[in-house]
Motif scaffolding. Structure first.
Motif, short mmCIF file in Angstrom:
data_model
loop_
_atom_site.label_atom_id
_atom_site.label_comp_id
_atom_site.label_asym_id
_atom_site.label_seq_id
_atom_site.Cartn_x
_atom_site.Cartn_y
_atom_site.Cartn_z
N VAL A 115 0.86 -1.18 0.00
CA VAL A 115 0.00 0.00 0.00
C VAL A 115 0.89 1.23 0.00
CG1 VAL A 115 -1.90 1.19 1.14
CG2 VAL A 115 -1.70 -1.29 1.35
N ARG A 116 0.69 2.12 -0.95
CA ARG A 116 1.52 3.30 -1.11
C ARG A 116 0.92 4.46 -0.31
NH1 ARG A 116 1.45 2.29 -7.64
NH2 ARG A 116 2.86 0.48 -7.66
N LEU A 117 1.57 4.80 0.80
CA LEU A 117 1.03 5.80 1.72
C LEU A 117 2.09 6.83 2.08
CD1 LEU A 117 -0.85 3.45 4.21
CD2 LEU A 117 -1.88 4.82 2.40
N THR A 118 1.62 8.00 2.46
CA THR A 118 2.51 9.02 3.00
C THR A 118 2.71 8.76 4.49
OG1 THR A 118 0.73 10.54 3.64
CG2 THR A 118 1.53 10.68 1.36
N LYS A 119 3.71 9.41 5.06
CA LYS A 119 3.95 9.28 6.49
C LYS A 119 2.74 9.78 7.28
CE LYS A 119 7.16 10.48 10.23
NZ LYS A 119 6.08 10.84 11.16
N GLN A 120 2.13 10.88 6.83
CA GLN A 120 0.96 11.43 7.53
C GLN A 120 -0.20 10.43 7.53
OE1 GLN A 120 2.73 13.03 5.22
NE2 GLN A 120 3.62 14.76 6.35
N GLU A 121 -0.37 9.72 6.44
CA GLU A 121 -1.45 8.73 6.37
C GLU A 121 -1.16 7.54 7.29
OE1 GLU A 121 -2.38 10.10 1.80
OE2 GLU A 121 -1.29 8.23 2.17
N ARG A 122 0.09 7.10 7.33
CA ARG A 122 0.42 6.00 8.24
C ARG A 122 0.27 6.41 9.70
NH1 ARG A 122 2.59 1.53 6.10
NH2 ARG A 122 3.12 1.60 3.88
N ASP A 123 0.63 7.65 10.00
CA ASP A 123 0.54 8.13 11.38
C ASP A 123 -0.90 8.38 11.82
OD1 ASP A 123 3.28 8.03 11.52
OD2 ASP A 123 3.59 10.19 11.25
N ALA A 124 -1.84 8.37 10.89
CA ALA A 124 -3.24 8.68 11.22
C ALA A 124 -3.98 7.49 11.85
CB ALA A 124 -3.99 9.13 9.96
N TRP A 125 -3.31 6.32 11.93
CA TRP A 125 -3.96 5.12 12.43
C TRP A 125 -3.24 4.58 13.65
CZ3 TRP A 125 -8.50 3.99 10.23
CH2 TRP A 125 -8.76 4.57 8.98
N PRO A 126 -3.94 3.86 14.53
CA PRO A 126 -3.28 3.28 15.72
C PRO A 126 -2.29 2.21 15.31
CG PRO A 126 -5.53 2.44 15.51
CD PRO A 126 -5.39 3.55 14.50
N GLY A 127 -1.29 2.01 16.15
CA GLY A 127 -0.27 1.01 15.88
C GLY A 127 -0.81 -0.40 16.03
N ARG A 128 -0.17 -1.35 15.33
CA ARG A 128 -0.63 -2.74 15.36
C ARG A 128 -0.34 -3.41 16.70
NH1 ARG A 128 1.42 -5.36 9.81
NH2 ARG A 128 3.32 -5.51 11.03
N ARG A 129 0.77 -3.08 17.32
CA ARG A 129 1.16 -3.80 18.53
C ARG A 129 0.20 -3.54 19.69
NH1 ARG A 129 5.93 -6.26 17.93
NH2 ARG A 129 7.31 -5.56 16.25
N ARG A 130 -0.53 -2.42 19.65
CA ARG A 130 -1.45 -2.11 20.74
C ARG A 130 -2.50 -3.21 20.89
NH1 ARG A 130 -6.26 0.33 21.14
NH2 ARG A 130 -6.35 0.91 18.95
N LEU A 131 -2.84 -3.88 19.79
CA LEU A 131 -3.83 -4.94 19.83
C LEU A 131 -3.19 -6.32 19.79
CD1 LEU A 131 -6.59 -3.43 17.56
CD2 LEU A 131 -6.51 -3.53 20.03
N GLY A 132 -1.89 -6.38 20.03
CA GLY A 132 -1.24 -7.67 20.15
C GLY A 132 -0.97 -8.37 18.84
N VAL A 133 -0.91 -7.64 17.73
CA VAL A 133 -0.65 -8.26 16.44
C VAL A 133 0.84 -8.27 16.18
CG1 VAL A 133 -1.11 -8.19 13.97
CG2 VAL A 133 -2.86 -7.44 15.60
N ARG A 134 1.41 -9.42 15.98
CA ARG A 134 2.85 -9.53 15.74
C ARG A 134 3.17 -9.19 14.30
NH1 ARG A 134 3.93 -15.36 18.63
NH2 ARG A 134 3.53 -14.71 20.78
N ALA A 135 4.22 -8.38 14.10
CA ALA A 135 4.65 -8.07 12.75
C ALA A 135 5.46 -9.23 12.18
CB ALA A 135 5.47 -6.80 12.76
#
Length: 363
Positions: free
Chosen positions: A343-363
């Motif tokens: 997915v091609r996103l800007t930094k601002q777009e990525r920063d607009a969403w909560p992080g994955r680790r908060r819900l226990g999703v492993r990268a």
């Protein structure tokens, strides 16, 4: 702005009449002042005190408004929203936000230049089915999630003569239901690593996609989003499976059905979902009921009102809307190329969403 926000509504079709009008009327602090529609008599029958103009551009530039809601055909969203913002208005755009991610980013730039608030109408964040699943994940009911399924399957075998089902920009089921399913998944898990998609025209005579399946990968966690038009009896609205348990929500939120039936949002049973989720635990699948969280789509307009008065953040900022459009474009690219894509996103777009680790999703 006045304490009572004066609203202009562009478009008076199904979405406006079913959602925006009753939700605005049911939320303190708003007054619908003007509507753009060629069916003036129909508007006046429902809203006798509003100004009716036939030209949407005239409403977008209307002087005596605090907020313009764009609920017109998808390919008009970007130009009308831009005109309204350049006329000094705050703007809400119905989903899909735009047709392309470039349009979405341009609208975000216009909002900043014009110093107005731009928001995307994602009312399904306040649906009971989604809130129930969101609560179950946040309370660690399932443990570490490994598989998430979100579906809106229907049985609509007839292809209808309407713009959503005719070839053209923004038509098809991915643009219609995709923004809801994608937005909810992003709220739960953040930005995926890759997208893999299948789009199809399954009904006889279909000229736009009437089925889609998106597979979003989050490391080893998989999220499957699906909508189809030939599924008699439907399918479970949500299922989430984890290391500890599975939670299944069979039936969808009832607010749309209530609105179609003329039930006003202030009614005592508004948003009360009688369909409990089911929790399955252990190898034997022992089950228990999980009471459904009540839904209330007025939550969007409550949050927007507070944002317009400077008391809270924008409930759905344009960066989030642009992210959804970027994932739709990734899905289209994946279907053509028959492979996973990023997915091609800007930094601002990525920063607009909560992080994955908060819900226990492993990268």
């Amino acid at each position: 702005m006045t304490s009572e926000l004066r609203v202009g509504l562009i478009g008076f079709g199904f979405v406006s009449k079913t959602f925006h009008v009753p939700l605005l009327q049911g939320t303190e602090g708003y007054r619908i002042s003007a509507v753009s529609s060629r069916r003036a008599a129909e508007v006046k029958a429902a809203l006798p005190d509003v100004d009716v103009v036939s030209d949407p551009k005239q409403l977008a530039a209307h002087r005596d408004l605090d907020l313009v809601v764009v609920a017109s055909p998808n390919d008009t969203h970007a130009p009308l929203a831009e005109l309204a913002m350049r006329s000094g208005h705050n703007v809400v755009v119905d989903k899909p936000f735009t047709i392309t991610v470039d349009e979405a980013r341009h609208l975000g730039d216009v909002a900043s230049e014009s110093r107005v608030l731009l928001s995307v109408f994602q009312n399904r964040r306040w649906d009971s089915d989604f809130l129930t699943i969101q609560d179950a994940i946040r309370r660690d009911t399932v443990g570490r999630p490994v598989l998430f399924e979100s579906r809106i399957d229907r049985f609509r075998p007839e292809v209808r003569e309407r713009w959503r089902e005719l070839p053209g920009p923004g038509a098809g089921l991915l643009y219609d239901l995709g923004p809801h399913l994608i937005d909810q998944t992003l709220l739960l898990f953040g930005i995926p690593d890759t997208v893999q998609a299948t789009l199809a025209k399954q009904r006889r005579g279909a000229s736009t996609d009437d089925f889609f399946q998106l597979v979003l990968r989050y490391g080893e966690m998989v999220a499957t989003l699906q909508a189809g038009s030939l599924v008699s009896g439907g399918s479970p609205r949500f299922a989430v499976h984890g290391e500890r348990a599975s939670v299944v929500k069979q039936k969808p939120d009832i607010q749309e059905d209530q609105l179609r039936a003329g039930i006003f949002p202030s009614s005592p049973d508004w948003g009360i979902d009688p369909d409990d989720a089911i929790v399955f635990e252990g190898a034997a699948g022992d089950s228990r009921h999980l009471k459904a969280t009540p839904g209330d789509q007025r939550g969007y307009y409550v949050a927007l009102r507070e944002a317009l008065h400077g008391n809270a953040p924008n409930p759905v900022p344009p960066e989030q809307g642009a992210t959804v459009m970027a994932i739709i474009e990734a899905a289209q690219r994946s279907d053509v190329e028959e492979r996973r894509v990023g997915v091609r996103l800007t930094k601002q777009e990525r920063d607009a969403w909560p992080g994955r680790r908060r819900l226990g999703v492993r990268a």
